[in-house]
Design a protein around this motif. Structure first.
Motif, short mmCIF file in Angstrom:
data_model
loop_
_atom_site.label_atom_id
_atom_site.label_comp_id
_atom_site.label_asym_id
_atom_site.label_seq_id
_atom_site.Cartn_x
_atom_site.Cartn_y
_atom_site.Cartn_z
N PRO A 27 0.78 -1.12 0.09
CA PRO A 27 -0.03 -0.15 -0.15
C PRO A 27 0.75 1.27 0.07
CG PRO A 27 -1.07 -1.55 1.54
CD PRO A 27 0.50 -2.24 1.10
N ARG A 28 1.82 1.27 0.66
CA ARG A 28 2.87 2.44 0.97
C ARG A 28 3.27 2.78 -0.36
NH1 ARG A 28 7.69 4.89 3.80
NH2 ARG A 28 9.06 3.21 2.89
N PHE A 29 3.91 1.73 -0.97
CA PHE A 29 4.69 1.84 -2.29
C PHE A 29 3.49 2.47 -3.49
CE2 PHE A 29 8.26 0.44 -5.13
CZ PHE A 29 7.76 0.57 -6.37
N ALA A 31 0.74 4.09 -2.89
CA ALA A 31 0.45 5.65 -2.35
C ALA A 31 1.50 6.30 -2.82
CB ALA A 31 -0.19 5.54 -1.00
N TYR B 28 1.88 5.21 7.44
CA TYR B 28 2.08 3.48 7.42
C TYR B 28 2.62 2.90 8.45
CZ TYR B 28 0.31 5.13 2.93
OH TYR B 28 -0.15 5.76 1.96
N PHE B 31 9.27 3.17 10.85
CA PHE B 31 10.12 2.16 10.27
C PHE B 31 11.49 2.26 10.83
CE2 PHE B 31 7.43 1.12 6.66
CZ PHE B 31 6.48 2.23 6.60
N VAL B 89 10.91 4.27 -0.36
CA VAL B 89 9.78 3.60 -0.75
C VAL B 89 10.18 2.56 -1.78
CG1 VAL B 89 7.66 3.84 -1.83
CG2 VAL B 89 8.53 5.76 0.00
N THR B 90 10.88 2.98 -2.72
CA THR B 90 11.56 1.91 -3.76
C THR B 90 12.65 1.18 -3.52
OG1 THR B 90 12.54 3.71 -4.98
CG2 THR B 90 10.06 3.60 -5.38
#
Lengths: 128, 329
Positions: A27-29, A31, B28, B31, B89-90
């Motif tokens: 979901p994070r990726f 969004a 989210y 982390f 994120v990636t």
């Protein structure tokens, strides 16, 4: 006296030693990827399609939120056959085929509870 | 007094874990990033320890790692003479910043625009990430390798700890040293708590707390063994420390009383940090693992599930209901 708590499971580790991770379906990726650079889009192979899907998903989310915001609001419905009615919006069904409304004002009186068929509607409006 | 708790052991690294950092709380969750001598820093979900990804690219041991508040960017400092900035994120590498020696420490400003680095060439550098081609600002003064550098006082000042046994406070604009703390031994770790302006420094067997603005000493606490790292709870009621004897210690910050200690790691503890919500603390060790420990043992949180004694024999499938037991010792 404090008792140690059992653990549901161990934390998940990497799939294999050289695994990169960063699951694109998380979901994070999903969004946050719209702010990411071209690298991710190119990797997807069909950048326009991804972009369109992105837009669809955003619009759908917005629409669903608008339905939530409509709860208990006075909504005016413009229907076929020049029908204009006003009612207090309750809820939509899952396929957005019917709207449950209360105090539906019709030319022949006020209907306490009613179900409006969405295919009968041309448009609806309300004040926020 | 030794107590029992079930830590969550995160495996995956193959060499000692030398540094770890938490992000802020994001939509989210939060982390955790771990720096490891195997050269492969990892990103994990903060409350469960679940592995999310590995930042691949460094060609040497990674000595320092950090995340920005939103956990969208990561930075790492390595023995390959580079600091790298990553998309958290990636997992993609966004920038490589060349240095003249081993890089040991990295830290983002609150707006994630500037990156502070320090290492064995004794120079602190501030990189403007929006202008990666531009030369960094360089702060010279330390006479030995820099171990840790942090932004403080709303990113207007810099705190640095080096093997020259000093901790220095620098003004970011004038680039002058405003204050210096001198010790008999090298400082092993430093943590800055912006809310309350507290600096946590460890050296020898001591955990010391300073006012981060004036660098005045607040208090010191001595542990049973040489301490490598300590962390103060966000509510400032506890602090935790770990070091040479492989154990994690938990102390009451006000009374300085040792409350709990836990065995678990199979090697010295190199780093320990509280999570941003204070519900757990993470430790990294020479044994190559990260362990997550509950602050309030007995609570249901993350992967820890409180089970009442009756439910262990119960046959029905009603939702488990757990009373949080009294947490203070």
């Amino acid at each position: 006296m404090k008792t140690p708590v059992p653990v549901l499971r161990l934390p998940r580790g990497p799939d294999h030693p050289d695994s990169r991770g960063f699951d694109p379906s998380s979901p994070r990726f999903q969004a946050l990827r719209s702010t990411r650079g071209g690298a991710a889009a190119a990797a997807a192979g069909l950048p326009e399609l991804r972009e369109e899907q992105q837009a669809r998903s955003l619009l759908r989310q917005r629409y669903l939120r608008s339905l939530l915001a409509m709860r208990d609001a006075q909504v005016r419905f413009r229907m076929y056959e020049r029908v204009h009615v006003e009612a207090r919006f309750g809820a939509s069904d899952i396929d957005v085929l019917n709207f449950q409304v209360s105090d539906l004002q019709t030319p022949i009186g006020v209907q306490k509870e009613a179900l409006l068929r969405c295919p009968d509607m041309i448009s609806y409006s309300l004040e926020l | 007094m030794a107590m029992r708790q079930t830590p969550l052991t995160c495996s995956g690294h193959t060499r000692p874990v030398v540094d770890l950092a938490f992000s802020g709380i994001t939509p989210y969750g939060y982390f955790l990033i771990s720096a490891c001598k195997d050269g492969k820093p990892m990103l994990r979900q903060g409350d469960t320890g679940d592995w999310i990804g590995t930042f691949l690219g460094h060609k040497g041991a990674v000595w320092g790692a950090t995340l920005n508040k939103e956990a969208t960017k990561a930075a790492t400092a390595a023995a390959d003479f580079t600091a790298k900035v990553w998309d958290a994120v990636t997992g993609d590498e966004t920038l490589t910043l060349a240095h003249k020696h081993i890089v040991k420490t990295v830290h983002f400003t609150q707006d994630s625009i500037y990156l502070l680095t320090g290492g064995n060439d004794k120079v602190l550098r501030v990189f403007d990430l929006s202008k990666p081609e531009a030369d960094p600002q360089e702060f010279t003064g330390h006479t030995s390798a820099i171990k840790k550098a942090l932004w403080c006082n709303s990113d207007k000042q810099i705190l640095s700890a080096a093997d020259d046994k000093t901790v220095r406070l620098w003004d970011r604009n004038t680039m002058e040293v405003l204050k210096t703390l001198s010790f008999d031994v090298s400082v092993s770790s430093m943590e800055y708590i912006p809310d309350g302006e507290i600096l946590v420094i460890t050296y020898g067997k001591t955990i010391a707390f300073y006012n981060a603005l004036s660098l005045e000493l607040i208090k010191t606490v001595d542990a049973p063994a040489s301490i490598h790292s300590a962390s103060l709870h966000p509510e400032k009621d506890f602090f935790v420390a770990g070091g040479d004897d492989f154990k994690l210690y938990k102390y009451d910050y006000s009374t300085k009383e040792e409350l709990e200690s836990y065995k678990g790691h199979f090697g010295p503890v190199h780093c320990v940090r509280f999570s941003p919500d204070g519900e757990l603390y993470a430790s990294g060790s020479e044994d190559g693992t990260l362990r997550l420990w509950q602050t309030a043992v007995g609570k249901t949180y993350g992967l820890w599930k409180c089970v009442l004694p009756e439910e262990l024999v119960s046959e029905n499938s009603d939702t488990l209901y757990c009373n949080t037991p009294e947490i203070k010792a």
